[in-house]
Design an enzyme around this catalytic site. Structure first.
Site, short mmCIF file in Angstrom:
data_model
loop_
_atom_site.label_atom_id
_atom_site.label_comp_id
_atom_site.label_asym_id
_atom_site.label_seq_id
_atom_site.Cartn_x
_atom_site.Cartn_y
_atom_site.Cartn_z
N LYS A 165 -14.65 -5.42 -10.64
CA LYS A 165 -15.74 -4.62 -10.91
C LYS A 165 -17.18 -5.03 -10.15
CE LYS A 165 -14.55 -3.03 -15.64
NZ LYS A 165 -14.49 -1.65 -15.32
N ARG A 167 -4.87 0.36 -21.15
CA ARG A 167 -4.15 0.93 -21.30
C ARG A 167 -2.54 0.28 -21.37
NH1 ARG A 167 -5.43 5.39 -16.74
NH2 ARG A 167 -7.27 4.67 -17.50
N1 BES Z 1 -13.19 -1.28 -19.98
C1 BES Z 1 -13.23 -0.14 -18.65
C2 BES Z 1 -13.69 1.18 -19.01
C3 BES Z 1 -15.21 1.06 -19.51
C4 BES Z 1 -16.20 1.54 -18.54
C5 BES Z 1 -15.71 0.73 -20.70
C6 BES Z 1 -17.65 1.48 -18.95
C7 BES Z 1 -16.91 0.86 -21.19
C8 BES Z 1 -17.99 1.10 -20.32
C9 BES Z 1 -11.81 -0.02 -18.48
O1 BES Z 1 -10.96 -1.03 -18.54
C10 BES Z 1 -11.66 0.59 -16.99
O2 BES Z 1 -12.16 -0.10 -16.07
N2 BES Z 1 -11.37 1.68 -16.65
C11 BES Z 1 -11.50 2.25 -15.52
C12 BES Z 1 -10.17 3.01 -15.21
C13 BES Z 1 -9.82 3.47 -13.87
C14 BES Z 1 -9.50 2.38 -12.97
C15 BES Z 1 -8.71 4.48 -13.82
C16 BES Z 1 -12.63 3.05 -15.06
O3 BES Z 1 -13.08 3.78 -16.33
O4 BES Z 1 -13.26 2.98 -14.32
ZN ZN Z 2 -10.91 -2.24 -16.73
#
Ligand code: BES
Ligand code: ZN
Ligand code: ZN
Length: 498
Positions: A270, A345
């Site tokens: 990220k 997930r």
């Molecule tokens: N922990 C994040 C989701 C999240 C984003 C929580 C912002 C709180 C605030 C999750 O693990 C994630 O990174 N999800 C990705 C999924 C994608 C790679 C399909 C996302 O939402 O970008």
């Molecule tokens: Zn994530």
């Protein structure tokens, strides 16, 4: 904070300040009843109309407390429980500014049931008073705290007491969840988190067992182990149980909380700003589940509940799982990992498939799962999804109602079958990402593949953690989900007892 209820005449109450929530309609009569004798105070009171968010502090000689704080509730037909929570939180800020130690809050006469109204006032005041001070070494304000809150009700004291007790227990449980989320990541490794849950279980009276990595390997939780590969800290899998003799259900309600103690994204790293920088909150689902267990044990709810927390951090590392890896999950299904940042997930799927050994009446998972949920619903409302069987609409309706009552609102997303097509993989049973479209729903459809019983998924990515304060929620962890699930359980019990 101590919380009690009194019927003693307001003028004689031996507290440092009296809070009086008042509607616009009741404002004139109230001011007359208070009977202001000082001209300067009259001028201050004149500016107060009773509108929402308005407040004024008056100095009234005829009250032993001297300080009388009026809190605006707006128009009487629009007063909701949330209005009372927010007004009480405004009262808490005033109390903290006045540096008083004992406060009384008057239960206003409204259309709301007195028990629920009393609960809402206590929740709002206690949650509005919450501060996370663990790491502050030089904060002078950190030492001041209101010591006692007294709910004043002359005609509904029994209902007020029941509501006040429940409000206090819920606010304390929400604060436990907030504390866990606000902890620094290096103070909440999966092992430390497990230890903290053991301590809370002993303190509040629910059972806890913490699995170590060896047990997780034995159980073949491939998703949890894959996410953990880049980490130097081993994963844990924590199981909590509350099974009172008077439980209304034989098959448990299973709760699952996402326990990613820090989400860097892994090799699909990220960016830091406005993304990774808040990812200590990626265990907010786990925190909400722990807070819920605390609340149901202290409320002694007659319901059998089992809760599970798969915990790990998600980091890039020499051995980290990579995009392209195919993982054999606990259920036996294979998953093609195309983005290591879709890790929530992976670990939830293993917990949900393990949950089937309990044949749950219903399983509810809480997870900061997708940024797409934040885009769709913002930071006040969580997304709710459920498997599409003949009771889907009832489950969703029950959760939406619990959201409205509790102050933790949720909104449904569709779970039509065609969304599952987006998860088709060329090499494995499914892939872990569905692409740009409908990101929260494809995450829900992914989890659904690992359930074989009634199931509700709550994506709390938006409301779990706030950048800036709103009402009775400070910046940081909000404890979202604790009051939601407790309200859902109370409704489940009430239906079963009918
Ligand atoms: N922990 C994040 C989701 C999240 C984003 C929580 C912002 C709180 C605030 C999750 O693990 C994630 O990174 N999800 C990705 C999924 C994608 C790679 C399909 C996302 O939402 O970008
Ligand atoms: Zn994530
Ligand atoms: Zn995550």
């Amino acid at each position: 904070m101590k919380v009690s209820v009194t019927t003693i005449d307001l003028h004689e109450l031996d507290v440092d300040a009296v809070l009086i929530p008042v509607t616009q309609e009741a404002r004139d009569e109230l001011l007359e009843r208070i009977g202001l004798d000082d001209d300067a105070v009259k001028v201050g009171a004149a500016q107060f109309t009773g509108a929402v968010d308005e407040s004024v502090t008056l100095y009234v000689g005829s009250y032993q407390a001297k300080r009388v704080v009026l809190l605006g509730l707006g128009s009487e037909d629009a007063v909701a429980l949330e209005t009372l929570r927010n007004a009480a939180a405004t009262g808490a800020s005033t109390a903290s500014r006045l540096k008083v130690e004992t406060v009384s809050v008057v239960l206003p006469e409204t259309e709301l049931a007195p028990e629920a109204a009393s609960q809402a006032l206590v929740e709002g005041f206690l949650l509005g008073s919450y501060r996370f001070t663990r790491y502050k070494t030089t904060d002078a304000n950190a030492s001041h705290k209101v010591q006692r809150l007294v709910v004043h009700s002359s005609s509904h004291d029994k209902a007020a007491r029941r509501g006040a007790d429940r409000g206090r227990i819920l606010a304390e449980a929400v604060s436990t969840a907030r504390d866990l989320v606000n902890l620094s990541p290096n103070d909440k490794t999966p092992t430390l988190l497990g230890k903290e849950i053991e301590r809370l279980g002993k303190k509040h009276g629910f059972e806890v067992s913490v699995w170590d990595k060896a047990l997780i390997e034995e159980e073949q939780m491939g998703g949890l182990l894959a996410v953990n590969m880049g980490s130097i800290e081993p994963p844990t899998f924590t199981i909590m149980e509350w099974q009172p003799e008077n439980a209304v259900n034989d098959r448990p309600i299973v709760l699952v909380g996402k326990g990613v103690v820090f989400d860097t994204g892994g090799l699909s790293l990220k960016p830091t700003k406005d993304s990774m920088d808040s990812m200590k909150s990626d265990m907010a689902g786990a925190a909400a589940v722990v807070g819920t267990m605390e609340a149901i044990a202290k409320l002694e709810l007659p319901v059998y509940v089992v809760a599970m927390i798969p915990a790990t951090d998600n980091r890039p590392g020499e051995n980290a799982y990579v995009p392209g890896d195919v993982i054999r999950m606990h259920s036996g299904l294979t998953v093609e990992v195309l983005n290591t940042d879709a890790e929530g997930r992976m670990i939830l799927a293993d917990a949900l498939s393990y949950a089937s050994t309990y044949t749950p009446a219903v399983a509810i998972d809480l997870a900061t799962l997708t940024g797409a949920a934040v885009v769709a619903l913002g930071s006040a409302v969580a997304a709710v999804m459920t498997n599409e069987d003949e009771h889907a609409a009832d489950r969703t309706a029950a959760m939406v109602l619990a959201g409205e009552r509790s102050g933790d609102p949720v909104h449904p997303l569709p779970m039509h079958d065609h969304y599952a097509d987006l998860l088709k993989s060329d090499v494995a049973d499914l892939k872990n990402v569905g692409g740009r479209e409908a990101g929260s729903i494809t995450a829900g459809k992914f989890l659904e593949r690992f359930t074989s019983y009634p199931w509700i998924h709550v994506d709390i990515a938006g409301p779990a953690f706030l950048k800036s304060a709103r009402g009775y929620r400070q910046s940081g962890g909000t404890g979202f989900g604790v009051r939601l699930v407790v309200e859902y359980l109370r409704d489940f019990i009430a239906r079963a007892q009918k």
